[in-house]
Design an enzyme around this catalytic site. Sequence first.
Site, PDB file in Angstrom:
ATOM      1  N   GLN A 269      -4.299  -1.220   9.633  1.00  0.00           N
ATOM      2  CA  GLN A 269      -4.308  -2.565   9.167  1.00  0.00           C
ATOM      3  C   GLN A 269      -4.841  -3.465  10.170  1.00  0.00           C
ATOM      4  O   GLN A 269      -4.396  -3.605  11.155  1.00  0.00           O
ATOM      5  CB  GLN A 269      -2.928  -3.075   8.697  1.00  0.00           C
TER       6      GLN A 269
ATOM      7  N   LYS B  72       0.803  -1.268   0.046  1.00  0.00           N
ATOM      8  CA  LYS B  72      -0.004  -0.047  -0.016  1.00  0.00           C
ATOM      9  C   LYS B  72       0.777   1.262   0.083  1.00  0.00           C
ATOM     10  O   LYS B  72       0.694   2.242  -0.754  1.00  0.00           O
ATOM     11  CB  LYS B  72      -0.881  -0.016   1.246  1.00  0.00           C
TER      12      LYS B  72
ATOM     13  N   ASP C  33     -11.024   3.150   4.303  1.00  0.00           N
ATOM     14  CA  ASP C  33     -11.318   1.819   4.379  1.00  0.00           C
ATOM     15  C   ASP C  33     -12.615   1.525   4.385  1.00  0.00           C
ATOM     16  O   ASP C  33     -13.122   0.247   4.250  1.00  0.00           O
ATOM     17  CB  ASP C  33     -10.641   1.139   5.655  1.00  0.00           C
TER      18      ASP C  33
HETATM   19  N1  GUN Z   1      -6.810  -6.579   6.293  1.00  0.00           N
HETATM   20  C1  GUN Z   1      -7.289  -7.433   5.258  1.00  0.00           C
HETATM   21  N2  GUN Z   1      -7.825  -6.705   4.470  1.00  0.00           N
HETATM   22  C2  GUN Z   1      -7.803  -5.384   4.839  1.00  0.00           C
HETATM   23  C3  GUN Z   1      -8.302  -4.258   4.484  1.00  0.00           C
HETATM   24  O1  GUN Z   1      -8.905  -3.989   3.288  1.00  0.00           O
HETATM   25  N3  GUN Z   1      -8.068  -2.921   5.218  1.00  0.00           N
HETATM   26  C4  GUN Z   1      -7.369  -3.165   6.332  1.00  0.00           C
HETATM   27  N4  GUN Z   1      -7.365  -1.968   7.132  1.00  0.00           N
HETATM   28  N5  GUN Z   1      -7.075  -4.295   6.943  1.00  0.00           N
HETATM   29  C5  GUN Z   1      -7.393  -5.469   6.229  1.00  0.00           C
END
Ligand code: GUN
Length: 300
Positions: free
Chosen positions: A105, A61, A128
């Site tokens: 995350q 990311k 998110d």
């Molecule tokens: N963990 C697995 N997928 C995601 C996501 O799309 N966003 C976040 N913040 N954590 C994750």
Amino acid sequence: MASESEQKSATIIDGKAIAQTIRNEIASEVSILSQKYGKVPGLAVVIVGNRKDSQSYVSMKRKACAEVGIKSFDVDLPEQVSESELIARVHELNAQQDIHGILVQLPLPKHINEEKILGEISIEKDVDGFHPLNIGKLAMKGRNPLFLPCTPKGCIELLRRSGITMKGKKAVVVGRSNIVGLPVSLLLLKEDATVTMVHSHTIDPENIIRESDIVIAAAGQAAMIKGSWIKPGAAVIDVGTNAVDDPTRKTGYRLVGDVDFKEASKVAGFITPVPGGVGPMTVAMLLKNTLDGAKKTFEQ
Ligand code: GUN
């Protein structure tokens, strides 16, 4: 019956290529914003602890941000960080003017209440789309969430950009997680599909899946959906990324989806590969959400 060589095979939906097109679109928008306002979008990416999978997602990311000109703010916290310290950091990020998106995350360590943390992120920076207000708006008719969760939004974008109509179609979502299954089912509803959810307690999932024109597989079970479960011509979006042992690989494992790709690609009309399907779209949608969040504040 057609021999194997005569069997029609599905169109492979190239998520990597579609995501790259979107990233190029975002990069040019970021450059225009930078010339117009002298500012670029900013994304805070918060990781707690040392989970290898989370570290790899987070580094992807952050790298993707750099590539399109979004400034990423790295917040790396130790596994033992207290809930109150993490909340304090989120509040700081909420207040910081050059940050337009905040991503924490998941999963978080067990001693931290995930629901509490997600609820502390400013709804205007919730790229998110996991804030209960954003999810609540997504669930209600006629309400517009500020942000849509990235993986579900990526699934819909793959269907759209592949020319697959959702309106009126029978769609099945396999899995009911907060991150994918639940929100993607709500998005499909908003697209006027007729949506069924299949989960670990569903009786006779095969027959429900076999009746569906669109299958979104998000169960986290390697190759659980067999080719014989797929309706001929269906569109199959495979969200699963499951590591299975593979001694022929240097790493000792390879990633497979929730769908048996070899079998299903002989029956489906469209199918996403794993890797290279939904995964790259999640990152592209995060960049898009951050860009959209920044645009709103720049244009105020
Ligand atoms: N963990 C697995 N997928 C995601 C996501 O799309 N966003 C976040 N913040 N954590 C994750």
